[in-house]
Design a protein around this motif. Structure first.
Motif, PDB file in Angstrom:
ATOM      1  N   PHE A  34     -10.060  33.085 -28.677  1.00 11.09           N
ATOM      2  CA  PHE A  34     -11.249  33.571 -28.458  1.00 11.09           C
ATOM      3  C   PHE A  34     -10.793  35.193 -28.936  1.00 11.09           C
ATOM      4  O   PHE A  34     -11.895  35.668 -29.652  1.00 11.09           O
ATOM      5  CB  PHE A  34     -11.821  33.704 -27.085  1.00 11.09           C
ATOM      6  CG  PHE A  34     -12.639  32.259 -26.788  1.00 11.09           C
ATOM      7  CD1 PHE A  34     -13.640  32.204 -27.656  1.00 11.09           C
ATOM      8  CD2 PHE A  34     -12.221  31.573 -25.710  1.00 11.09           C
ATOM      9  CE1 PHE A  34     -14.318  30.872 -27.336  1.00 11.09           C
ATOM     10  CE2 PHE A  34     -12.935  30.495 -25.352  1.00 11.09           C
ATOM     11  CZ  PHE A  34     -14.192  30.082 -26.349  1.00 11.09           C
ATOM     12  N   TYR A  35     -10.047  35.491 -28.690  1.00 13.11           N
ATOM     13  CA  TYR A  35      -9.619  37.047 -28.927  1.00 13.11           C
ATOM     14  C   TYR A  35      -9.483  36.993 -30.556  1.00 13.11           C
ATOM     15  O   TYR A  35     -10.055  38.118 -31.419  1.00 13.11           O
ATOM     16  CB  TYR A  35      -8.398  37.520 -28.394  1.00 13.11           C
ATOM     17  CG  TYR A  35      -8.212  37.842 -27.127  1.00 13.11           C
ATOM     18  CD1 TYR A  35      -9.532  38.346 -26.537  1.00 13.11           C
ATOM     19  CD2 TYR A  35      -7.244  37.449 -26.316  1.00 13.11           C
ATOM     20  CE1 TYR A  35      -9.501  38.580 -25.154  1.00 13.11           C
ATOM     21  CE2 TYR A  35      -7.250  37.852 -24.720  1.00 13.11           C
ATOM     22  CZ  TYR A  35      -8.353  38.359 -24.462  1.00 13.11           C
ATOM     23  OH  TYR A  35      -8.714  38.929 -23.122  1.00 13.11           O
ATOM     24  N   THR A  36      -8.981  36.193 -31.239  1.00 13.97           N
ATOM     25  CA  THR A  36      -8.920  36.240 -32.579  1.00 13.97           C
ATOM     26  C   THR A  36     -10.131  36.112 -33.348  1.00 13.97           C
ATOM     27  O   THR A  36     -10.397  36.692 -34.147  1.00 13.97           O
ATOM     28  CB  THR A  36      -7.644  35.158 -32.916  1.00 13.97           C
ATOM     29  OG1 THR A  36      -6.498  35.229 -32.565  1.00 13.97           O
ATOM     30  CG2 THR A  36      -7.791  35.043 -34.484  1.00 13.97           C
ATOM     31  N   GLN A  37     -10.904  35.210 -32.810  1.00 17.78           N
ATOM     32  CA  GLN A  37     -12.367  34.876 -33.388  1.00 17.78           C
ATOM     33  C   GLN A  37     -13.266  36.162 -33.081  1.00 17.78           C
ATOM     34  O   GLN A  37     -13.943  36.383 -34.122  1.00 17.78           O
ATOM     35  CB  GLN A  37     -12.865  33.888 -32.639  1.00 17.78           C
ATOM     36  CG  GLN A  37     -14.228  33.354 -33.064  1.00 17.78           C
ATOM     37  CD  GLN A  37     -15.077  32.302 -32.325  1.00 17.78           C
ATOM     38  OE1 GLN A  37     -15.231  32.425 -31.096  1.00 17.78           O
ATOM     39  NE2 GLN A  37     -15.284  31.110 -32.762  1.00 17.78           N
ATOM     40  N   GLU A  38     -13.116  36.908 -32.021  1.00 19.71           N
ATOM     41  CA  GLU A  38     -13.827  38.102 -31.788  1.00 19.71           C
ATOM     42  C   GLU A  38     -13.397  39.285 -32.648  1.00 19.71           C
ATOM     43  O   GLU A  38     -14.203  39.956 -33.118  1.00 19.71           O
ATOM     44  CB  GLU A  38     -13.624  38.375 -30.195  1.00 19.71           C
ATOM     45  CG  GLU A  38     -14.278  39.865 -29.983  1.00 19.71           C
ATOM     46  CD  GLU A  38     -14.001  40.164 -28.394  1.00 19.71           C
ATOM     47  OE1 GLU A  38     -14.907  40.473 -27.887  1.00 19.71           O
ATOM     48  OE2 GLU A  38     -13.031  40.407 -28.156  1.00 19.71           O
ATOM     49  N   VAL A  39     -12.112  39.286 -32.875  1.00 20.20           N
ATOM     50  CA  VAL A  39     -11.563  40.357 -33.980  1.00 20.20           C
ATOM     51  C   VAL A  39     -12.092  39.987 -35.412  1.00 20.20           C
ATOM     52  O   VAL A  39     -12.692  41.020 -36.051  1.00 20.20           O
ATOM     53  CB  VAL A  39     -10.186  40.298 -34.124  1.00 20.20           C
ATOM     54  CG1 VAL A  39      -9.632  41.199 -35.017  1.00 20.20           C
ATOM     55  CG2 VAL A  39      -9.467  41.011 -32.760  1.00 20.20           C
ATOM     56  N   GLU A  40     -12.268  38.878 -35.679  1.00 23.06           N
ATOM     57  CA  GLU A  40     -12.952  38.552 -37.076  1.00 23.06           C
ATOM     58  C   GLU A  40     -14.122  39.108 -36.993  1.00 23.06           C
ATOM     59  O   GLU A  40     -14.749  39.576 -37.919  1.00 23.06           O
ATOM     60  CB  GLU A  40     -12.885  37.149 -37.438  1.00 23.06           C
ATOM     61  CG  GLU A  40     -13.461  36.531 -38.861  1.00 23.06           C
ATOM     62  CD  GLU A  40     -13.298  35.163 -38.697  1.00 23.06           C
ATOM     63  OE1 GLU A  40     -14.156  34.676 -39.833  1.00 23.06           O
ATOM     64  OE2 GLU A  40     -12.752  34.631 -38.134  1.00 23.06           O
ATOM     65  N   THR A  41     -14.944  38.693 -36.176  1.00 23.74           N
ATOM     66  CA  THR A  41     -16.348  38.944 -35.780  1.00 23.74           C
ATOM     67  C   THR A  41     -16.717  40.380 -36.057  1.00 23.74           C
ATOM     68  O   THR A  41     -17.471  40.945 -36.601  1.00 23.74           O
ATOM     69  CB  THR A  41     -17.001  38.298 -34.601  1.00 23.74           C
ATOM     70  OG1 THR A  41     -16.735  36.945 -34.660  1.00 23.74           O
ATOM     71  CG2 THR A  41     -18.518  38.636 -34.646  1.00 23.74           C
ATOM     72  N   LEU A  42     -15.952  41.308 -35.043  1.00 19.67           N
ATOM     73  CA  LEU A  42     -16.035  42.755 -34.988  1.00 19.67           C
ATOM     74  C   LEU A  42     -15.683  43.553 -36.174  1.00 19.67           C
ATOM     75  O   LEU A  42     -16.156  44.431 -36.742  1.00 19.67           O
ATOM     76  CB  LEU A  42     -15.236  43.248 -33.676  1.00 19.67           C
ATOM     77  CG  LEU A  42     -15.661  42.461 -32.473  1.00 19.67           C
ATOM     78  CD1 LEU A  42     -14.945  42.986 -31.149  1.00 19.67           C
ATOM     79  CD2 LEU A  42     -17.257  42.930 -32.045  1.00 19.67           C
ATOM     80  N   GLU A  43     -14.679  42.978 -36.935  1.00 18.88           N
ATOM     81  CA  GLU A  43     -14.234  43.742 -38.098  1.00 18.88           C
ATOM     82  C   GLU A  43     -15.446  43.654 -39.112  1.00 18.88           C
ATOM     83  O   GLU A  43     -15.680  44.572 -39.869  1.00 18.88           O
ATOM     84  CB  GLU A  43     -12.958  42.764 -38.745  1.00 18.88           C
ATOM     85  CG  GLU A  43     -11.683  43.097 -38.091  1.00 18.88           C
ATOM     86  CD  GLU A  43     -10.533  42.693 -38.744  1.00 18.88           C
ATOM     87  OE1 GLU A  43     -10.789  42.309 -39.876  1.00 18.88           O
ATOM     88  OE2 GLU A  43      -9.367  42.567 -38.148  1.00 18.88           O
ATOM     89  N   LEU A  44     -16.042  42.648 -39.313  1.00 16.04           N
ATOM     90  CA  LEU A  44     -17.148  42.487 -40.189  1.00 16.04           C
ATOM     91  C   LEU A  44     -18.388  43.228 -39.868  1.00 16.04           C
ATOM     92  O   LEU A  44     -19.203  43.601 -40.456  1.00 16.04           O
ATOM     93  CB  LEU A  44     -17.576  40.796 -40.232  1.00 16.04           C
ATOM     94  CG  LEU A  44     -16.793  39.821 -40.783  1.00 16.04           C
ATOM     95  CD1 LEU A  44     -17.442  38.544 -40.616  1.00 16.04           C
ATOM     96  CD2 LEU A  44     -16.456  40.235 -42.183  1.00 16.04           C
ATOM     97  N   ALA A  45     -18.447  43.761 -38.407  1.00 12.27           N
ATOM     98  CA  ALA A  45     -19.487  44.752 -38.080  1.00 12.27           C
ATOM     99  C   ALA A  45     -19.218  46.110 -39.039  1.00 12.27           C
ATOM    100  O   ALA A  45     -20.280  46.844 -38.969  1.00 12.27           O
ATOM    101  CB  ALA A  45     -19.281  44.855 -36.684  1.00 12.27           C
ATOM    102  N   PHE A  46     -18.018  46.293 -39.340  1.00  8.95           N
ATOM    103  CA  PHE A  46     -17.734  47.528 -40.218  1.00  8.95           C
ATOM    104  C   PHE A  46     -18.115  47.547 -41.635  1.00  8.95           C
ATOM    105  O   PHE A  46     -17.996  48.294 -42.374  1.00  8.95           O
ATOM    106  CB  PHE A  46     -16.243  47.965 -39.937  1.00  8.95           C
ATOM    107  CG  PHE A  46     -15.987  48.880 -38.672  1.00  8.95           C
ATOM    108  CD1 PHE A  46     -16.329  50.245 -38.584  1.00  8.95           C
ATOM    109  CD2 PHE A  46     -15.615  48.093 -37.451  1.00  8.95           C
ATOM    110  CE1 PHE A  46     -16.214  50.761 -37.348  1.00  8.95           C
ATOM    111  CE2 PHE A  46     -15.590  48.795 -36.224  1.00  8.95           C
ATOM    112  CZ  PHE A  46     -15.670  50.269 -36.227  1.00  8.95           C
TER     113      PHE A  46
END
Length: 415
Positions: free
Chosen positions: A346-358
């Motif tokens: 879940f942490y890995t998935q969250e990082v991917e999602t949040l990186e795209l927010a930038f």
């Protein structure tokens, strides 16, 4: 996807003016579209994107992984990183100390950003802090039932979720009497910014609290973790609806982020309920299903199926139908063979999602992403420090990379 979006801004402006149409650029004008966002929020957005350049990069992590002692970690962090000097006044280092100093630094940065924000960005950042306030309230309530000292409990609270000191001290020190429980009700549910969520939860169980003196029995009967999940569900729903009212790119990006967050909540509630009373056939639909947020990619079809899951096999069958969560469940199933945990996935998935927010501009999601990605970076630092201290170098590289060319999702997109 509309054809007019392919036009340049000037062409769109000319087209709209010819028809007396106000220019709209993918965001609600009242909350800052392309034409107005920088007027209200441009300065603070520039700051958060400047902070984004302060994340540890691959070279920094390589140096940290070569550390033999915690002093080496300290020296490597001083080598032109954003953490330069943050441990200069500490002689006896430990992973816990590194975490505390890093969290304090992050909180200082986040509060500085919020101090520069105007509405509605300020309220958006308040919503981000509500989750930490909920965690602090639940921590104090749990400590109250176990008889721990207020000083010990307050020292363990997250600084982003702190209330005024009198409120913090009142929560774990109420008297063991009907009047004391009435004071607890009023302090926790009225005088805190997150009191609305506790109030909603209590309204759903009004028959259980005919008078405030029965509050204690509720806290005894309802496991604190179930209470926390109930409050967190209400918070996630409120935060989601708030971002949707903001409109524009904020609604789109935060909607995606919070839907994944809600699904993660539902999956964890189901998984953690196995071998508890919530997994009894009589309580799955009546109690466990009430803990699932009313939005998300799993809602409503999959959450209805989750409510009937009685073991990991049936849970896996539900998640295997969703490409977004099938890899997460596969990681969980391989954990017994020395693989990562479901939290790691879940942490890995969250990082991917949040990186795209930038990857886009002029929206509020970058502020949420910055805080959550920094928290992951702190987890990475603590993990490295733990491995160095325990001399378990074979595990030192098992952390989630952030803004890295080594990120699994970046490599996946190239294949």
């Amino acid at each position: 996807g509309a054809p007019w979006r392919l036009l340049s801004f000037g062409a769109r402006a000319q087209l709209c003016s010819s028809f007396s149409i106000p220019i709209r650029c993918g965001a609600d004008m009242s909350h800052g579209g392309l034409t107005t966002f920088n007027i209200d929020h441009g300065f603070v957005e520039a700051m958060v994107r400047g902070f984004r350049s302060g994340f540890l990069d691959d070279n920094d992590y390589t140096r940290l992984q070569q550390s033999e002692t915690l002093e080496d970690v300290k020296m490597n962090l001083k080598a032109d990183t954003d953490y330069m000097g943050f441990l200069d006044n500490d002689n006896e280092l430990s992973p816990a100390l590194v975490r505390d100093r890093a969290v304090s630094k992050l909180v200082e940065e986040f509060e500085y950003l919020q101090a520069q924000a105007s509405e509605p960005l300020y309220t958006f950042m308040e919503y981000i802090k509500y989750e930490y306030m909920i965690d602090n309230v639940m921590h104090l309530l749990k400590g109250t039932l176990s008889g721990r000292s207020p000083e010990e409990l307050m020292a363990q609270c997250h600084p982003l979720g702190m209330f005024k000191e009198s409120t913090m001290r009142a929560i774990p020190t109420f008297e063991s009497s009907p009047k004391g429980y009435a004071d607890l009700y009023q302090t926790v549910l009225v005088d805190t910014p997150v009191g609305q969520y506790f109030d909603l939860w209590l309204q759903e169980r009004q028959e259980m609290i005919a008078n405030p003196g029965e509050m204690r029995s509720i806290l005894d009967e309802v496991e604190v973790e179930i209470l926390r999940n109930s409050i967190l569900k209400l918070y996630l729903e409120d935060f989601y609806h708030y971002t949707q009212r903001l409109g524009g790119d904020t609604a789109e990006i935060m909607g995606h982020v919070l839907k994944i967050r809600a699904d993660r909540h539902s999956i964890n509630v189901t998984l953690n309920s196995f071998n508890t009373r919530l997994n009894d056939a009589s309580t799955r639909a009546s109690e466990r299903s009430l803990l699932y947020p009313g939005f998300g990619y799993l809602y409503p079809e999959a959450t209805q199926k989750l409510a009937s899951c009685g073991d990991e096999g049936s849970l896996g069958e539900v998640l295997s139908m969703y490409t977004l969560y099938r890899p997460v469940w596969e990681v969980h199933m391989n954990q017994a063979f020395g693989g990562d945990s479901i939290d790691d996935a879940f942490y890995t998935q969250e990082v991917e999602t949040l990186e795209l927010a930038f990857e886009s501009q002029m929206h509020f999601a970058a502020f949420y992403a910055y805080l959550k990605l920094k928290e992951q970076e702190i987890r990475n630092l603590v993990w490295i420090c733990e491995c160095v201290q325990q001399r378990r170098r074979e595990y030192i590289g098992k952390f989630v990379h952030i803004f890295s060319l080594q990120s699994p999702w970046r490599n996946r997109s190239k294949s």
